[in-house]
Design a protein around this motif. Structure first.
Motif, short mmCIF file in Angstrom:
data_model
loop_
_atom_site.label_atom_id
_atom_site.label_comp_id
_atom_site.label_asym_id
_atom_site.label_seq_id
_atom_site.Cartn_x
_atom_site.Cartn_y
_atom_site.Cartn_z
N LEU A 227 0.82 -1.21 0.00
CA LEU A 227 0.00 0.00 0.00
C LEU A 227 0.85 1.26 0.00
O LEU A 227 0.50 2.25 -0.66
N VAL A 228 1.97 1.23 0.75
CA VAL A 228 2.86 2.40 0.74
C VAL A 228 3.44 2.61 -0.65
O VAL A 228 3.56 3.75 -1.13
N GLY A 229 3.80 1.51 -1.32
CA GLY A 229 4.30 1.64 -2.69
C GLY A 229 3.27 2.22 -3.63
O GLY A 229 3.57 3.10 -4.44
N ILE A 230 2.00 1.76 -3.52
CA ILE A 230 0.93 2.30 -4.37
C ILE A 230 0.69 3.78 -4.07
O ILE A 230 0.50 4.61 -4.97
N LYS A 231 0.71 4.13 -2.78
CA LYS A 231 0.49 5.52 -2.40
C LYS A 231 1.60 6.42 -2.92
O LYS A 231 1.35 7.53 -3.40
N GLN A 232 2.84 5.95 -2.84
CA GLN A 232 3.95 6.75 -3.34
C GLN A 232 3.88 6.92 -4.86
O GLN A 232 4.24 7.98 -5.38
N ILE A 233 3.40 5.88 -5.54
CA ILE A 233 3.22 6.01 -6.99
C ILE A 233 2.15 7.07 -7.30
O ILE A 233 2.31 7.90 -8.21
N GLY A 234 1.06 7.06 -6.52
CA GLY A 234 0.02 8.07 -6.71
C GLY A 234 0.52 9.47 -6.43
O GLY A 234 0.23 10.42 -7.18
N GLU A 235 1.29 9.65 -5.35
CA GLU A 235 1.85 10.96 -5.04
C GLU A 235 2.83 11.40 -6.13
O GLU A 235 2.90 12.58 -6.48
#
Length: 317
Positions: A227-235
């Motif tokens: 989830l942190v990886g997905i969130k960082q991709i979104g940011e």
């Protein structure tokens, strides 16, 4: 806020995370693959328990999955140190031998010089962090007050609940289910055989732990990694579309980094815990052929620590 966000974005673009320089690392993709495999096994086991009344993973298997998460953590730590070393080698291609601490010491000096130039401060990072927080919160409060209250409530409705509120919602949901089950039972069923009722209740509690609580605990760390990886991709996508975008979490992450840089200048009197953690990391991420060299350095560090302790005691007397 745009001026502060612009300077912080420029700082983050100059000093990218070490993982950015280790995207080709085998340890990174093995750690991501292990996290995905653990989550896949748990979700498939949950699917079998719900649809076919059977299971794939027993209690011991779920406990072993917790143990298998340890290599994933050390793999991510190895990726961090590999990225820091590769960044140093890119900036200093003439360097032949790079020690373990060299990239971090050099990076801290470069960050100090960059912050001094960009923010034009006097060198006190703690004062700079305090000033930025006051300016950021003041402007953020003004921006919120300038919006319509109805729009703020509408936006808040679609936000995810906080961890505390989520736990309260989950507890209330379980309590409602328990109340519905008890309300559907007759008085004779509840009080006819109280001893059997207590046994059944205990069995339900055990099944709840084995079917929900333990798998959820196993999912926490791998799920957080993904989830942190997905969130960082979104940011990263939002920052790519808008040069002035900076989330509140990213701002306070920058403030935390400033304070960590400030604390590095302080002299530590107690270093046993940090030294133990440092050498444990060195042993766990070092290649097999370098383990004897790391072990010799550990013995040398212990000898130096004992010698320094004796010299301090002698000087005190």
């Amino acid at each position: 806020m745009e001026a502060i966000a612009d300077k912080i974005r420029y700082y983050r673009k100059t000093f990218r995370a070490p993982v950015f320089y280790a995207l080709s690392s085998l340890a990174l993709w093995l750690s991501i693959g292990l996290a995905t495999l653990i989550l896949g096994l748990l979700f498939f086991d949950l699917y079998l328990r719900i649809t076919q009344s059977t299971y794939l993973l027993g209690t011991s298997d779920q406990a072993w999955l917790l143990v298998y998460e340890v290599p994933m953590v050390f793999g991510l730590m190895q990726v961090y140190f590999q990225g820091a070393e590769r960044r140093y080698r890119i900036l200093h291609p003439a360097a032949k031998r790079v020690h373990f601490r060299t990239p971090h010491v050099t990076l801290a000096k470069e960050k100090h010089a960059h912050l001094r130039t960009t923010f034009a401060h006097g060198g006190d990072l703690r004062a700079l962090a305090k000033h930025l927080i006051e300016e950021w919160e003041w402007r953020r409060e003004l921006k919120i007050r300038a919006q319509e209250p109805l729009m703020l409530r509408a936006k808040g409705f679609f936000k995810l609940p906080s961890p505390g509120n989520f736990a309260a919602y989950l507890t209330g949901f379980v309590a409602i289910l328990a109340a519905i089950v008890i309300a559907t039972l007759s008085r004779e069923t509840i009080f006819a055989d109280l001893e059997q009722f207590l046994v059944d209740t205990w069995d339900l509690i055990v099944q709840l732990w084995l079917s929900i609580v333990l798998p959820f605990a196993v999912c926490v760390l791998p799920g957080a990694v993904i989830l942190v990886g997905i969130k960082q991709i979104g940011e990263a996508l939002l920052e790519w579309m808008d040069d002035q975008f900076l989330s509140n979490i990213a701002f306070y992450r920058f403030i935390t980094e400033l304070l960590e840089l400030h604390d590095r200048g302080e002299r530590l009197l107690l270093r046993n815990t940090r030294a133990w953690a440092y050498w444990m990391v060195r042993i766990c991420i070092a290649p097999l052929e370098e383990l004897p060299k790391v072990w010799r350095r550990i013995r040398r560090a212990k000898a130096l620590a004992r010698r320094n302790a004796r010299s301090r005691r002698t000087g005190a007397l």
